[in-house]
Design an enzyme around this catalytic site. Structure first.
Site, PDB file in Angstrom:
ATOM      1  N   ALA A  77      32.465  38.502  41.185  1.00 38.35           N
ATOM      2  CA  ALA A  77      31.749  39.506  41.448  1.00 38.35           C
ATOM      3  C   ALA A  77      30.417  39.574  40.750  1.00 38.35           C
ATOM      4  CB  ALA A  77      32.370  40.718  41.488  1.00 38.35           C
ATOM      5  N   GLY A  99      27.896  47.604  36.119  1.00 37.65           N
ATOM      6  CA  GLY A  99      29.059  46.387  36.363  1.00 37.65           C
ATOM      7  C   GLY A  99      29.747  46.927  37.286  1.00 37.65           C
ATOM      8  N   ASN A 100      30.910  46.254  37.424  1.00 43.92           N
ATOM      9  CA  ASN A 100      31.825  46.394  38.764  1.00 43.92           C
ATOM     10  C   ASN A 100      33.149  46.499  38.496  1.00 43.92           C
ATOM     11  OD1 ASN A 100      32.913  43.834  39.212  1.00 43.92           O
ATOM     12  ND2 ASN A 100      30.575  43.414  39.535  1.00 43.92           N
ATOM     13  N   HIS A 101      34.185  46.718  39.258  1.00 50.39           N
ATOM     14  CA  HIS A 101      35.473  46.667  38.898  1.00 50.39           C
ATOM     15  C   HIS A 101      36.515  45.261  38.965  1.00 50.39           C
ATOM     16  CE1 HIS A 101      35.584  51.184  38.431  1.00 50.39           C
ATOM     17  NE2 HIS A 101      35.201  51.192  39.579  1.00 50.39           N
ATOM     18  N   SER A 102      35.590  44.288  39.161  1.00 45.23           N
ATOM     19  CA  SER A 102      36.340  43.125  39.090  1.00 45.23           C
ATOM     20  C   SER A 102      37.186  42.636  37.774  1.00 45.23           C
ATOM     21  CB  SER A 102      35.298  41.816  39.207  1.00 45.23           C
ATOM     22  OG  SER A 102      36.203  40.713  39.057  1.00 45.23           O
TER      23      SER A 102
END
Ligand code: CTP
Length: 403
Positions: free
Chosen positions: A280, A212-215
């Site tokens: 994102a 995943g990512n930090h969005s």
């Protein structure tokens, strides 16, 4: 959510028997989450007390240029009041006050405030039937209309005089609905549909792990609200995000993976006028999802990744009349990279965030953007809250759509 939610409403009360109904009117505005201040003509206090209206509006009520009874006499600044308001409503509007409004007479605080206001003004006449049809009243109505003020027509029924006819002030609920509908009908995106992608995507590795990512989704959710506040029907396709949105014009569609976001975006794209892709999206996903939890061993673990589908580029390929907007988060050669993306993905505009700018990007409540349109015009903005940035983005889109 009402279009009046969060709006500042200045209610002017004049001396008609219908003034007693302004208590309900104030309550209705407050229930819709509007902020209300009341100014009264001195004579209207014979019909309803300032105490009632100040209690209901939760604000002091003024009727004179200064409060004589106060120990420290304070000037009630009509200019400030006029500029404070998003909307001014004069209800009931008597024949006397309408005539004074039409002729620029300014002999009380309400009239001075009316002359100082820059916001849209509504007025709800209330008087006896013969006064309502008198040529001088008609002349006042025509003049006020020519000033851009909006009449909320009186209705027919039994009047205070006992006569029956036209001249009753519209009922409080009808006044509120009239104003809501009028505002809605003038919104720039009324009747338009907007698709927005927001947040991250999660790409499963096994049943418990993902890439995943930090969005946070904050930017996309703020854009969804800004678009809805301009009257658009919004489809907000969101990856996993804690953000909440409560707006009757926003339909939230929850997805998890890039594939699900791709499918949802393609479901709605054909029916929308604008698409803004702020999500994102993961660029890669595990080639094979393991269906049981991967057990820890001492050996190194390799996960083969395969590219996800580029949602934005795929929409750029099939777009007809939709205004398509992408985001670019860059660390270097920002303008050049963003312009390349704009062309490569066949966009109408791209919103560039540079990670070199402090306060821009994922984890913050602020953002600093540059918007580049398809003619390569660049508009740079200051560092602002994401809510303010969302309004800028929507304003720029509306301006360019109408060109
Ligand atoms: N985007 C998308 N689908 C993807 C990847 C990105 O819709 N699979 C969209 C994003 O929502 C954003 C824009 O494409 O609007 C830019 O994404 P970004 O990852 O910055 O651009 P890329 O084209 O992936 O290029 P790079 O990663 O090399 O910067």
């Amino acid at each position: 959510m009402s279009v009046l939610s969060g709006k500042k409403i200045l209610l002017g009360v004049t001396a008609g028997i219908a003034a007693y109904k302004t208590a309900s009117l104030v309550r209705l505005f407050i229930k819709l989450d509007a902020e209300v201040k009341v100014v009264m003509t001195p004579a209207s206090k014979d019909f309803i007390t300032p105490l009632t209206l100040s209690t209901l509006s939760k604000n002091p009520v003024h009727s004179t240029f200064y409060d004589k009874e106060e120990e420290n006499e304070m000037w009630n600044n009509h200019v400030d009041l006029g500029l404070w308001a998003d909307y001014m409503l004069i209800a009931p509007a008597t024949a006397n006050t309408m005539s004074k409004m039409a002729n620029g007479t300014c002999d009380n605080l309400l009239l001075a405030t009316y002359l100082s206001s820059k916001c849209p003004v509504y007025f709800a006449p209330a008087m006896d039937l013969d006064m309502y049809i008198h040529p001088s009243t008609k002349e006042s109505l025509e003049k006020l209309h020519s000033f851009g003020n909006t009449i909320i027509p009186a209705t027919s029924g039994e009047l205070a005089s006992g006569l029956v006819g036209e001249g009753r002030m519209a009922e409080p609920q009808d006044i509120v609905s009239f104003i809501e509908n009028d505002i809605l009908s003038k919104l720039p995106l009324k009747g338009k549909k907007v698709l927005i992608t927001a947040g991250p995507t999660y790409e499963a590795i096994d049943p418990v792990r993902f890439i995943g990512n930090h969005s946070s989704g904050k930017m996309g959710f703020a854009i969804a609200k800004a678009a809805a506040n301009l009257g658009a029907q919004v489809y907000l396709i969101s990856g996993p995000s804690n953000q909440q949105i409560n707006h009757s014009f926003v339909q939230r569609i929850n997805v998890i993976s890039a594939e699900e976001m791709y499918n949802a975006a393609h479901t709605y794209f054909n029916s929308v006028d604008i698409a803004i892709l702020s999500a994102a999206v993961a660029d890669y996903k595990p080639k094979n999802v393991v269906h049981q939890k991967i057990k820890k061993t001492d050996a190194a673990l390799q996960i083969e990744l395969t590219p996800t589908k580029d949602i934005l580029a795929s929409l750029g390929e099939i777009k007809k009349n939709q205004f398509l907007v992408g985001f670019a988060l860059e660390t270097n050669n920002e303008l050049e990279n963003a312009k390349n993306k704009l062309k490569r993905k066949n966009l109408d505009a791209i919103v560039l965030n540079s990670l070199q700018d402090k306060g821009a990007g994922f984890a913050t409540d602020t953002n600093k953007i540059t918007i580049i349109d398809k003619n390569l015009n660049e508009t740079e903005f200051e560092l602002k809250s994401k809510v303010a940035v969302a309004k800028d983005i929507m304003r720029e889109i509306v301006e360019r759509m109408n060109k």
